[in-house]
Design a protein around this motif. Structure first.
Motif, PDB file in Angstrom:
ATOM      1  N   LEU A 168       2.712 -18.467 -11.956  1.00 10.39           N
ATOM      2  CA  LEU A 168       3.671 -19.415 -11.406  1.00 10.39           C
ATOM      3  C   LEU A 168       4.765 -18.624 -10.697  1.00 10.39           C
ATOM      4  O   LEU A 168       5.415 -17.781 -11.315  1.00 10.39           O
ATOM      5  N   VAL A 169       4.953 -18.868  -9.415  1.00 16.11           N
ATOM      6  CA  VAL A 169       5.961 -18.164  -8.619  1.00 16.11           C
ATOM      7  C   VAL A 169       7.048 -19.170  -8.252  1.00 16.11           C
ATOM      8  O   VAL A 169       6.769 -20.179  -7.585  1.00 16.11           O
ATOM      9  N   VAL A 214       8.087 -23.925  -5.659  1.00 14.13           N
ATOM     10  CA  VAL A 214       7.296 -23.542  -6.825  1.00 14.13           C
ATOM     11  C   VAL A 214       5.828 -23.491  -6.417  1.00 14.13           C
ATOM     12  O   VAL A 214       5.288 -24.472  -5.890  1.00 14.13           O
ATOM     13  N   THR A 215       5.197 -22.346  -6.659  1.00 10.79           N
ATOM     14  CA  THR A 215       3.799 -22.169  -6.296  1.00 10.79           C
ATOM     15  C   THR A 215       2.996 -21.750  -7.513  1.00 10.79           C
ATOM     16  O   THR A 215       3.375 -20.808  -8.212  1.00 10.79           O
ATOM     17  N   SER A 216       1.919 -22.466  -7.769  1.00  6.61           N
ATOM     18  CA  SER A 216       0.994 -22.037  -8.809  1.00  6.61           C
ATOM     19  C   SER A 216      -0.118 -21.276  -8.105  1.00  6.61           C
ATOM     20  O   SER A 216      -0.984 -21.875  -7.463  1.00  6.61           O
ATOM     21  N   THR A 240       2.680 -22.330 -21.350  1.00  4.45           N
ATOM     22  CA  THR A 240       3.017 -23.195 -20.215  1.00  4.45           C
ATOM     23  C   THR A 240       1.818 -23.342 -19.296  1.00  4.45           C
ATOM     24  O   THR A 240       1.826 -24.179 -18.380  1.00  4.45           O
ATOM     25  N   GLY A 241       0.795 -22.507 -19.527  1.00  6.94           N
ATOM     26  CA  GLY A 241      -0.415 -22.567 -18.711  1.00  6.94           C
ATOM     27  C   GLY A 241      -0.457 -21.515 -17.630  1.00  6.94           C
ATOM     28  O   GLY A 241      -1.196 -21.659 -16.651  1.00  6.94           O
ATOM     29  N   ASN A 242       0.306 -20.423 -17.830  1.00  2.74           N
ATOM     30  CA  ASN A 242       0.393 -19.380 -16.802  1.00  2.74           C
ATOM     31  C   ASN A 242       0.233 -18.009 -17.439  1.00  2.74           C
ATOM     32  O   ASN A 242       0.693 -17.768 -18.556  1.00  2.74           O
ATOM     33  N   LEU A 288      13.756 -23.853 -16.191  1.00  6.64           N
ATOM     34  CA  LEU A 288      12.907 -24.431 -17.222  1.00  6.64           C
ATOM     35  C   LEU A 288      11.469 -24.501 -16.727  1.00  6.64           C
ATOM     36  O   LEU A 288      11.218 -24.983 -15.611  1.00  6.64           O
ATOM     37  N   VAL A 289      10.538 -24.016 -17.542  1.00  6.67           N
ATOM     38  CA  VAL A 289       9.121 -24.003 -17.186  1.00  6.67           C
ATOM     39  C   VAL A 289       8.323 -24.604 -18.331  1.00  6.67           C
ATOM     40  O   VAL A 289       8.448 -24.174 -19.485  1.00  6.67           O
TER      41      VAL A 289
END
Length: 599
Positions: A11-12, A20-22, A109-111, A127-128
């Motif tokens: 996640l960037v 926000v880029t996944s 968080t899935g990253n 917040l993530v």
């Protein structure tokens, strides 16, 4: 589809424009398998996301929180994460590891990584969670210690969030500011300043998913076995007295740096030793999240309160500065925690300044070796960047460049990073490890002192055996820092690469073996070096301060410890040869191309 233990994406987050880029990790399993996670994957991300020559404190400089395939498994000590960036202290790659529940929640968080770029318009928190990332203004957190900020954001956002925050030093961009969480710190290289430069006080993460494991039965069996072994003799020292147990041992063999490395023994070492403090002040023992060892030892402080003490903060704020009163050292360590300062760089920079005062190079007569009150005053000035603190906030190398008059010769740093508590002249495998390491003077990425103290080689006479020891410990550290496992487990593995490969197979499903992991270790070490060379590092940086190479140490009874420039250069050349580097410390083009860094 990525392997077990991974999500296959980073996640960037740009906190300036709120983009926000996944991002799928390119080449999927190929990159993850090549760099594993933690420090390895963070190094790869810096190659891809950090513009060449970027100012570490510029908005476009990335800061990566990187997880590993083992996070969230029941394997002991696996709740660790890496923070990776270009260091404001060294201008080179830096990374720091830490253990806490932040690691587990961050991964879930899935990253596999959370990368922060840009600069927020006002002091904010990021917040993530499973819904992505959002920025919330938090001007009320300005000036708070990290622990206070953690409490405040939990009150505001709820207890389900795990927090990593900076203290006042990070906001003031002190070049060795830390990132803290649960009372622990991603400490070295100024990562707190990088986050502070983005006007972000804290990162909050919340679990939102789970990660698949390839062979749950095998992981559970491995976790049970590793937990049992973690209670064995290899970790007994850490359980019984903690890392502070090293203080008297190092003093006995003349390797406890004292008064800015002018001596290697400290007469008052027993006053600061774990053995005495354990009896007089020991109040509790604690563990990191998902850890069975319990190395954390907590002591009572004068006037009330408690303080976690480790060898490195006691060395740096005690003997290195000539301070022997445990109350002063405890108070100084607590002050570093409150401000968010790396204790090693803080102590090393202040010790250098104390010597400058002795030599008449700095006009601050109050700053004297052995004066605990002066030590605390200096820390406060550094945290606020006021008066002398403005100079010292830059670290000993840059401060010496300002002061001049030959003061760089006794600045206790390598590549800008202050030396840890190991005397290079009496630990010459470690001397090489400190000189060549990518992060700078570093005992965690190159633990060659173990070979020096093993009795299997002459620690006062560096040569080929010391080169082999430095390479071996650096390779093992590269894998442990990328999987990630705590270094205190290193002694429980009889055949480390084979056993680590088995752990990875059970989590990921890969058919990885020891030979592949050895190649992975060398790839990670080489990728760090290539990044630094891109940023201007040369072979001339693989050295030690002139004091270490020009001034022998008197050991008593007519014994002298000397490390000449010629001897160190010969060991560096041997290291280059073992790593397949040319005389300038550079890899061959085909070796660099095989690192998967381009495109």
């Amino acid at each position: 589809m990525s392997a077990g233990g991974y999500f296959g994406r980073a996640l960037v987050v740009d906190v300036g424009d709120h983009e926000v880029t996944s991002a799928p990790l390119p080449l999927e399993d190929a990159v993850l398998r090549a760099y594993l996670g933690g420090v390895g994957l963070g190094t790869w991300l810096m190659h891809r996301l950090a513009p060449a020559g970027v100012d570490p404190l510029a908005p476009e400089a990335p800061l990566a929180f990187v997880f590993s395939p083992l996070v969230g498994t029941p394997l002991t000590t696996s709740a660790k994460f890496a923070v990776v960036a270009k260091s404001p202290l060294t201008g080179l790659l830096t990374d720091a590891l830490a253990s806490s529940r932040f690691a587990i929640a961050g991964k879930l968080t899935g990253n596999d990584a959370i990368v922060v770029r840009g600069r927020a318009a006002e002091l904010s928190v990021l917040l993530v969670d499973g819904d992505g990332a959002r920025l919330e203004p938090a001007p009320e957190l300005a000036g708070l210690a990290a622990a206070q900020a953690e409490a405040a954001v939990r009150e505001r956002f709820g207890r389900g969030w795990q927090t990593a925050a900076i203290g006042p030093a990070g906001e003031q961009l002190v070049h060795y500011a830390t990132i803290s969480h649960d009372g622990r710190h991603a400490g070295r290289g100024g990562l707190g300043a990088v986050l502070g430069a983005k006007n972000v006080k804290a990162i909050l993460v919340r679990s939102a998913t789970r990660v698949e494991i390839a062979d749950q039965t095998a992981v559970l069996a491995a976790a049970k076995d590793l937990r049992t072994r973690s209670f064995g003799p290899a970790t007994a020292k850490y359980r019984e007295l903690g890392t502070l147990a090293n203080l008297l041992a190092f003093n006995a063999v003349s390797t406890l740096p004292t008064r800015n490395f002018t001596a290697a023994t400290f007469a008052d070492a027993p006053r600061l030793a774990a053995e005495e403090l354990h009896e007089l002040r020991g109040v509790a023992r604690n563990s990191c999240a998902s850890c069975a060892i319990g190395c954390e030892h907590i002591y009572s402080r004068k006037g009330g309160g408690q303080q976690r003490m480790e060898y490195e903060n006691v060395f740096a704020l005690g003997p290195l500065c000539g301070v022997s009163d445990p109350d002063d050292v405890f108070a100084a360590s607590a002050r570093c925690d409150e401000l968010g300062l790396d204790t090693i760089s803080a102590g090393g920079t202040i010790a250098w300044a104390m010597e400058c005062v002795e030599r008449g190079l700095i006009d601050a007569p109050w700053l004297k070796f052995g004066d605990g009150a002066a030590l605390l005053r200096a820390l406060d000035l550094i945290g606020a960047r006021e008066g002398l603190g403005e100079l010292l906030a830059q670290g000993s190398r840059r401060a010496a460049e300002v002061v001049g008059n030959g003061s760089i010769a006794f600045a206790p740093q390598v590549k800008g990073l202050e030396l840890p508590g190991y005397e290079p002249r009496t630990l010459q495998a470690m001397a090489l490890g400190l000189a060549v390491n990518a992060r700078g003077a570093d005992h965690n990425r190159s633990g060659a002192y173990e070979a020096d103290l093993s009795g299997e080689l002459d620690r006062l006479d560096g040569g080929p055996a010391h080169v082999a020891a430095a390479v071996g410990t650096e390779d093992r550290a590269a894998v442990m820092d990328s999987m990630i496992l705590c270094k205190f487990l290193r002694g429980v593995f009889e055949d480390p690469f084979t056993e680590w490969a088995a752990l990875l197979r059970s989590v990921t499903g890969w058919d990885v073996d020891a030979a592949e992991l050895r190649a992975t270790a060398r790839r990670i070490v080489l990728a760090k070096r290539v990044f630094n060379q891109r940023e201007g590092a040369t072979a001339a940086d693989d050295t030690l301060p002139p004091r270490m190479l020009e001034t022998p140490l008197e050991l008593g009874s007519g014994r002298v410890a000397a490390l000449t420039a010629e001897r160190l250069q010969a060991m560096v050349a041997g290291y280059y040869s073992e790593r397949g580097l040319d005389e300038e410390g550079r890899p061959a083009p085909e070796a660099e191309a095989a690192l998967l860094l381009g495109g």
